[in-house]
Every structure is written in C-alpha cells, then in structure tokens.
Design an enzyme around this catalytic site. Structure first.
Site, PDB file in Angstrom:
ATOM      1  N   CYS A   2      76.941  28.587  48.283  1.00  0.00           N
ATOM      2  CA  CYS A   2      78.083  27.956  47.643  1.00  0.00           C
ATOM      3  C   CYS A   2      77.924  28.115  46.131  1.00  0.00           C
ATOM      4  O   CYS A   2      76.843  27.907  45.583  1.00  0.00           O
ATOM      5  CB  CYS A   2      78.240  26.477  47.947  1.00  0.00           C
ATOM      6  SG  CYS A   2      78.496  26.143  49.683  1.00  0.00           S
ATOM      7  N   ARG A  27      77.266  34.035  46.299  1.00  0.00           N
ATOM      8  CA  ARG A  27      76.625  32.863  46.908  1.00  0.00           C
ATOM      9  C   ARG A  27      77.319  32.412  48.186  1.00  0.00           C
ATOM     10  O   ARG A  27      76.828  31.527  48.893  1.00  0.00           O
ATOM     11  CB  ARG A  27      76.611  31.692  45.909  1.00  0.00           C
ATOM     12  CG  ARG A  27      75.890  32.002  44.622  1.00  0.00           C
ATOM     13  CD  ARG A  27      75.941  30.837  43.683  1.00  0.00           C
ATOM     14  NE  ARG A  27      75.200  29.713  44.198  1.00  0.00           N
ATOM     15  CZ  ARG A  27      73.903  29.518  44.035  1.00  0.00           C
ATOM     16  NH1 ARG A  27      73.211  30.398  43.346  1.00  0.00           N
ATOM     17  NH2 ARG A  27      73.325  28.464  44.541  1.00  0.00           N
ATOM     18  N   TRP A  73      79.921  28.743  51.356  1.00  0.00           N
ATOM     19  CA  TRP A  73      79.219  29.339  52.496  1.00  0.00           C
ATOM     20  C   TRP A  73      79.055  28.181  53.470  1.00  0.00           C
ATOM     21  O   TRP A  73      78.334  27.218  53.200  1.00  0.00           O
ATOM     22  CB  TRP A  73      77.864  29.885  52.057  1.00  0.00           C
ATOM     23  CG  TRP A  73      77.173  30.667  53.127  1.00  0.00           C
ATOM     24  CD1 TRP A  73      77.321  32.005  53.400  1.00  0.00           C
ATOM     25  CD2 TRP A  73      76.222  30.182  54.074  1.00  0.00           C
ATOM     26  NE1 TRP A  73      76.529  32.360  54.453  1.00  0.00           N
ATOM     27  CE2 TRP A  73      75.844  31.279  54.887  1.00  0.00           C
ATOM     28  CE3 TRP A  73      75.657  28.934  54.343  1.00  0.00           C
ATOM     29  CZ2 TRP A  73      74.925  31.160  55.930  1.00  0.00           C
ATOM     30  CZ3 TRP A  73      74.742  28.809  55.377  1.00  0.00           C
ATOM     31  CH2 TRP A  73      74.378  29.913  56.150  1.00  0.00           C
ATOM     32  N   ASN A  99      77.311  21.796  46.421  1.00  0.00           N
ATOM     33  CA  ASN A  99      76.487  22.841  47.016  1.00  0.00           C
ATOM     34  C   ASN A  99      75.253  22.138  47.557  1.00  0.00           C
ATOM     35  O   ASN A  99      74.567  21.447  46.815  1.00  0.00           O
ATOM     36  CB  ASN A  99      76.115  23.856  45.915  1.00  0.00           C
ATOM     37  CG  ASN A  99      75.041  24.825  46.344  1.00  0.00           C
ATOM     38  OD1 ASN A  99      74.895  25.110  47.517  1.00  0.00           O
ATOM     39  ND2 ASN A  99      74.298  25.347  45.379  1.00  0.00           N
ATOM     40  N   GLY A 100      74.996  22.278  48.866  1.00  0.00           N
ATOM     41  CA  GLY A 100      73.835  21.614  49.446  1.00  0.00           C
ATOM     42  C   GLY A 100      74.214  20.925  50.753  1.00  0.00           C
ATOM     43  O   GLY A 100      75.268  21.206  51.318  1.00  0.00           O
ATOM     44  N   GLU A 484      62.310  47.105  56.018  1.00  0.00           N
ATOM     45  CA  GLU A 484      63.319  46.936  54.975  1.00  0.00           C
ATOM     46  C   GLU A 484      64.507  47.888  55.202  1.00  0.00           C
ATOM     47  O   GLU A 484      65.669  47.500  55.021  1.00  0.00           O
ATOM     48  CB  GLU A 484      62.666  47.162  53.600  1.00  0.00           C
ATOM     49  CG  GLU A 484      63.590  47.077  52.406  1.00  0.00           C
ATOM     50  CD  GLU A 484      64.334  45.744  52.240  1.00  0.00           C
ATOM     51  OE1 GLU A 484      64.027  44.781  52.950  1.00  0.00           O
ATOM     52  OE2 GLU A 484      65.263  45.705  51.415  1.00  0.00           O
ATOM     53  N   LYS A 488      68.303  46.590  55.747  1.00  0.00           N
ATOM     54  CA  LYS A 488      69.423  47.026  54.893  1.00  0.00           C
ATOM     55  C   LYS A 488      70.577  47.493  55.771  1.00  0.00           C
ATOM     56  O   LYS A 488      71.722  47.165  55.530  1.00  0.00           O
ATOM     57  CB  LYS A 488      69.028  48.195  53.974  1.00  0.00           C
ATOM     58  CG  LYS A 488      68.185  47.877  52.771  1.00  0.00           C
ATOM     59  CD  LYS A 488      68.857  47.092  51.688  1.00  0.00           C
ATOM     60  CE  LYS A 488      68.809  45.622  51.885  1.00  0.00           C
ATOM     61  NZ  LYS A 488      67.694  44.837  51.607  1.00  0.00           N
ATOM     62  N   GLU A 491      72.251  44.525  57.749  1.00  0.00           N
ATOM     63  CA  GLU A 491      72.943  43.593  56.849  1.00  0.00           C
ATOM     64  C   GLU A 491      74.329  44.075  56.454  1.00  0.00           C
ATOM     65  O   GLU A 491      75.277  43.311  56.443  1.00  0.00           O
ATOM     66  CB  GLU A 491      72.154  43.474  55.524  1.00  0.00           C
ATOM     67  CG  GLU A 491      71.045  42.486  55.519  1.00  0.00           C
ATOM     68  CD  GLU A 491      70.366  42.429  54.139  1.00  0.00           C
ATOM     69  OE1 GLU A 491      70.125  41.324  53.677  1.00  0.00           O
ATOM     70  OE2 GLU A 491      70.062  43.493  53.548  1.00  0.00           O
ATOM     71  N   HIS A 507      54.688  50.763  72.738  1.00  0.00           N
ATOM     72  CA  HIS A 507      54.602  49.507  73.483  1.00  0.00           C
ATOM     73  C   HIS A 507      55.969  48.865  73.673  1.00  0.00           C
ATOM     74  O   HIS A 507      56.074  47.638  73.737  1.00  0.00           O
ATOM     75  CB  HIS A 507      53.639  48.550  72.773  1.00  0.00           C
ATOM     76  CG  HIS A 507      52.279  49.144  72.616  1.00  0.00           C
ATOM     77  ND1 HIS A 507      51.417  49.304  73.672  1.00  0.00           N
ATOM     78  CD2 HIS A 507      51.649  49.680  71.539  1.00  0.00           C
ATOM     79  CE1 HIS A 507      50.311  49.886  73.250  1.00  0.00           C
ATOM     80  NE2 HIS A 507      50.422  50.124  71.946  1.00  0.00           N
ATOM     81  N   LYS A 606      73.732  35.544  49.191  1.00  0.00           N
ATOM     82  CA  LYS A 606      72.610  36.092  48.429  1.00  0.00           C
ATOM     83  C   LYS A 606      71.525  35.048  48.213  1.00  0.00           C
ATOM     84  O   LYS A 606      70.342  35.356  48.219  1.00  0.00           O
ATOM     85  CB  LYS A 606      73.097  36.600  47.077  1.00  0.00           C
ATOM     86  CG  LYS A 606      71.991  37.251  46.298  1.00  0.00           C
ATOM     87  CD  LYS A 606      72.457  38.497  45.629  1.00  0.00           C
ATOM     88  CE  LYS A 606      71.299  39.326  45.140  1.00  0.00           C
ATOM     89  NZ  LYS A 606      70.682  40.103  46.220  1.00  0.00           N
TER      90      LYS A 606
END
Ligand code: G6P
Length: 611
Positions: A2, A27, A73, A99-100, A484, A488, A491, A507, A606
């Site tokens: 947020c 955000r 968000w 925000n929170g 990574e 990427k 995402e 395996h 983010k």
C-alpha cells in the site's frame, strides 16, 4: 505494501497526490483513492490502478489545497470500490488512509457495532477511523489527541494519515511498523510511504519513527510519540535524482533497471574498492568487523530475491572466510524458535528495507542478543535503522516489482563483505585478495557485454513464449542463479518455472522432461562444469529442449544445446552477477510477448510490509 501520500500547501493537492500515487504504485495496485476538502470532505475511489481513478476523476472539480491518496495491496477484503481507501468515519467528518494491518480490528468492530456503528467495507481501516471518531466524540479532545488515544489501543502495524472536514489545514500522520516520510517544503508539507513522491518538491525530509505522531496544522509541524512526549523533528536531506524515478526512454522500468546494472554495480563499489591500492573499505562495517571475523556462525535472513542473494553469500562466507553459514527464509526463522548463540552474527538482506518478515526476524535475533548487519538498498528505510551496522547497496531506486539491479548490487556488497572478513581473518591469501579486487572491477564491463546479446535473447524468448513450464538448473554458485531465473520468469510472465540444483534433477524433475520441456542450464566453466555437462546429456537423452548460459568460447555445450547465451569468464564466485543477467532479459521478453504487465505483475507488490 500500500502506498500513501498526502499534501497540504499552496498547490492543487489532487495533482501532487495523483503523481505521487503513480510513483508508489510499485507498493500495490488493487485499488486507488483520494480524499480532498473541496466543499465537503470528499472521497473518490476506484478498484484498479491510478490511471483508472484518473479517468474517473476527469472533468470533476477537484480544487483543494489539502488531500491524501492511497494505492492498495489488499489484505482485508477483496479489491473493490468499497474496500478501497480512503475510508470515512461514521459522520463522514473524518477520513483515513492506512498501510498495515490492525490485528484487533475484529473485536473493535464488534464493540463499535454494539454502539450502533455500521460499516461499508470489510476493512480493518474503516474500523480504525470509526474508533478514532468514537474517542474524539467521547473525550471531546483535539483530533490529534483522539488519534493518539486510539493508537494506544490498537494492536498491529500502521502508517496512517487522518484528515478532517472541520480542520481543512490539518493532516495527522502516525507510524508503527510501516514506513512514513514527511517532506518539508516552503509553505507546504508532504507525507508519503517513501521519499519518491516528495523529491521533486523538496529534499528536506523527516523519517517518522515507530510510535510517533506528526501533526501539520496551519503550516506548523509538531511531532510527539504515542506516550505523549513532544519530540524535535530530525530533518535530513535526501539524495535522489528525479530522473532515477522515470523510465528514461525504456518501455518498462524493469528493462531500464536491467540495463542500468553496469552502472549500479559500479556505484556499489565506488569509493569502496580500488585494486590499484589493494583497498577495500565498507564504512558501515568498521565498528563490528571483529564480531564478523570472530563469528562462529553467520545466519542470513531474507525473502524472495534477497534470499537468493543470501544463498550465493553462503558460498562466499564458507569459501573465503571459513565461517559456517546458514540462510533462512525470514518468515520461517521467526516461527521456529531458532537457536542463536553468542558468537553468531545475523545478516539481513532487503532491497526495500521494509519487508515485514525480515524486520520481525531481526527483532527476534536482536532479542536473543545477536549482532545484526543489514544489506539494504533504500536509504533511511526501517531495516538499516533497526540493525547494529550495515552496508547500503546504492543501486538507486528500483521501481519494477521484479528485482534485478538490486540483486546484482546485493551480490556485489556481500562479496565485498566476505572479502574484507577473509582478508582481516587471514583466510584468503594476499594474492587471491588482490585478484578478486581486480576481477570485481571488471564485472560492470562484463555485464555490459551480456547486455549486448539482448537481440539474441529476444529471439530465444520468441521461441518459448507459449510454453507452460520451465526448468532452471545450475550447480554451486550458479544454483541460486537457477532459483532466481525461475522466480523472475514466474513473477512476470506467469509461466510455471522451477529452479533446482542440476544434480538433484535425477531425484524428481527428470520425470517432467519430454520434448516440450525447456530446460535452462547455467553451465559456465567452473568447478562443476563437467558434472553439469553430464546433466545436459541426461536432459538431451530425454529429448528436453536445452538453453544454456555458457562461458564465452565454450565449444562443447553449443554442440549439445538448442540455444546458447555466452557470458564472459570470471571468477566463479562472481559469476552469478554476470550469469543472472541473460535470465532477467529472457523473462522480461517472454513476459512482454505474452502481454503481461511487467512492472506491476498481478498479485505482487514490491515492498511486502505485511506478514
Ligand atoms: C517482494 C518483491 C521481491 C523481493 C521480496 C523481498 O516479494 O516482489 O522482488 O525480492 O519482496 O523484498 P526485500 O525488499 O526485502 O528485498
């Protein structure tokens, strides 16, 4: 998560706020809203991005010198118009952005419902502002006092701004666990989740600390804490260029940030590393270097891409410093009663410096007596303020939600830390230390060379853009790079991708391989090269489609792989900084070709400031 922004001054508040919200969209972008005092206290909000709110506002009279805005968000309640912020109080005389998470909102809601309150949304935030108003009416105190009293009763994390119809020159802000910065201009004030909406107007800021309340009333700023103690605002100057916040001719922030890496890696080493004088200095480390040198164990805590940087660092610390190192997901670390002994050192890695789980892990480790180092990108964020010491990555603002330049800067810093510790401890020879410094200085130009292959990588992306699955394999230092690369891709392109240590393929993942499965091997010439070549053969034998990131001049793998991307040779410890770059570009191009919103992928944010 947020983004919040507020303004009071001589400008059109709506313009400052909408612009600010666009900067904060990284955000969260589930819904957007603003509140202005124009005639009444008016709230305008919509599900969706800031651009959707802008369309909705077209042609409206938004004349106001005070206002606040929010980009959400979603945590409590689905993303829709009702759950969007700002939220009104019961009388509609007050409004809030938040925000929170207010953890005890359910019991507060129950209590207020009993008193006759009705709620329009499912959010904890609406309960919060009703609660503030309830106190305001009952206590007949000032509004900032009512906010303070409410804050003594709520449990959870917050950054809030409260506005009122009766006081059209007043903004009240408070924080606990979620960031809030105040901008101080000439005859104007700004409030925001970070400095990016502020810096085009002023570079004088005050970072609010936890449990602090800021009151801007008729051009005057006062700060006190929740215990009602008056405090002197500590004004700092932020050093950020406006152009760092623009796309600078690129189609997306992510692409710009990928291409910025030669520069950001250089910035990260600037003034710290000089091979000619054999000098490597990190100012933030000086005071605690002994603790690191004598550490019995290093524990690294982080989330997401930063956790992958931690995995690479595990190899650095064990290889160069001979210190046993463990890498933990911050979210797991905090919930399993970890054993922390005297002599353990914790390193927290975070781009934003605000990730809630990483902050909580730090708090836990601190409470058990550990020394904590931070490796963060955002200057003035919470983690650098809660750690004992640390080093900034200086990669500049990273706006694309998928982390790229922050990752390579983290690797650069972590490598520098490991080299300093190893040098001081004597676990690296003088010659090797010098060679590593020389090699590090070459990394920016090597990354530049990888970027020159963008067109080739574009063609590879074209070939694979419609597949549903991807496998990424690497060994040693390149194993975290495989993780990574897979992260990427999933995402931003929503293609299912898995990263594995190449040898582990046997395996399980090998069962997935058929003639439709693309497998990306990070197969540069290092100590496990031969083994990785065998793994490539195993995939080929099952008709898998091999894309390999190889060292320039390698003649063997091109004869086996369908596609190869060459990267310059370097020391294997530094290879992740180079070998991750083609994977960033591959995922970027595939996502663009699939029509995905690269900079704002669905459901992600983010900065994850909730658990
Ligand atoms: C989110 C971001 C990731 C990031 C992670 C950790 O999930 O989308 O890009 O790696 O948070 O964030 P931090 O700011 O602590 O590095």
């Amino acid at each position: 998560m947020c983004g919040i922004v507020a303004y009071v001054g001589y400008r059109q508040a709506s313009e400052v706020i909408i612009k600010g919200l666009k900067r904060l969209e990284y955000r969260g972008y589930d819904s957007t809203g603003i509140a202005l005092v124009n005639g009444g206290l008016n709230v305008y909000k919509k599900k969706g991005k800031v651009s959707e709110l802008e369309t909705y506002l077209k042609g409206m009279d938004l004349n106001s010198h005070i206002g606040m805005g929010h980009t959400r968000w979603a945590t409590h309640g689905e993303p829709n118009d009702e759950n969007a912020h700002p939220h009104y109080s019961a009388t509609r005389n007050l409004a809030i952005i938040h925000n929170g998470i207010i953890e005890n909102y359910a019991s507060l809601r129950k209590e207020l419902t009993r008193k006759g309150h009705t709620f329009l949304s499912e959010t904890d935030t609406e309960v919060f502002i009703h609660f503030i108003e309830d106190i305001y009416e009952k206590e007949k105190c000032s509004l900032d006092e009512a906010v303070r009293l409410a804050l003594t009763k709520v449990v959870g994390a917050y950054a809030i701004v409260v506005m009122s119809f009766e006081n059209p020159n007043m903004l009240i802000a408070a924080r606990k666990g979620s960031p809030l910065v105040l901008g101080i201009g000439k005859g104007e004030f700004f409030m925001a989740s970070d400095a990016t909406p502020i810096i085009e107007y002023t570079n004088e800021v005050v970072y609010l600390n936890d449990q602090e309340i800021a009151l801007v009333d008729n051009g005057k700023l006062t700060i006190k804490n929740v215990a009602n103690l008056p405090l002197t605002p500590y004004i700092q100057t932020v050093d950020m260029e406006l152009e760092a916040l623009e796309k600078g001719g690129y189609d997306h922030f992510m692409l710009k940030e990928i291409f910025e890496q030669p520069r950001s890696i250089l910035d990260c080493m600037r003034g710290r590393l000089d091979s000619a004088s054999n000098r490597l200095i990190l100012g933030g480390l000086r005071e605690y270097i002994k603790k690191l040198v004598n550490a019995d164990r290093i524990m690294i805590v982080a989330c997401g891409t930063s956790w992958h940087a931690g995995l690479v660092a595990e190899y650095f610390f064990e290889e160069f410093c001979r210190i046993p190192t463990e890498v933990e997901y911050a979210s797991e670390f905090r919930y399993r009663n970890p054993i922390i002994r005297e002599g353990d050192v914790v390193i927290a890695i975070s781009q934003s410096g605000e990730t809630a789980d990483t902050l909580a892990a730090i708090e836990l480790a601190k409470s058990k007596g550990a020394i904590i180092f931070g490796v963060c990108n955002v200057v003035g964020s919470s983690i650098p303020r809660f750690t004992h010491a640390g080093t900034y990555t200086h990669a500049g603002p990273e706006i694309g939600v998928a982390s790229t330049k922050a990752f390579t800067a983290q690797l650069t810093v972590l490598n520098m830390i490991a080299l300093i510790v190893a040098h001081t401890k004597g676990t690296i020879t003088e010659q090797k230390f010098h060679e590593m410094l020389v090699e590090m200085e070459h990394i920016p130009s090597k990354v530049e060379r990888v970027l020159k292959q963008n067109d080739k990588i574009h063609l590879i992306a074209e070939e694979f853009k419609d597949v549903h699955n991807f496998l990424y394999l690497g060994r040693g230092y390149n194993f975290p790079v495989a993780l990574e690369g897979a992260l990427k891709l999933k995402e931003i392109s929503y293609i299912h991708a898995e990263g594995y240590p190449a040898a582990e393929m046997k395996h399980g993942p090998i069962a997935l391989i058929d003639n439709e499965m693309p497998v990306v091997f990070i197969a540069t010439k290092d100590s496990s090269y031969e083994k990785v070549v065998s793994n490539i053969q195993e995939v080929k034998a099952r008709k898998g489609r091999v894309i390999a990131v190889i060292t320039e001049g390698d003649k063997l793998i091109p004869s086996m792989a369908e596609f190869v991307i060459e990267v310059p040779a370097t020391h294997e410890a530094l290879m992740p900084i180079v070998s991750v770059v083609p994977l960033q570009l591959l995922s970027y191009h595939m996502a663009v070709m699939r029509g995905c919103n690269v900079d704002q992928p669905r459901n992600l944010a983010k900065s994850v400031t909730v658990e």
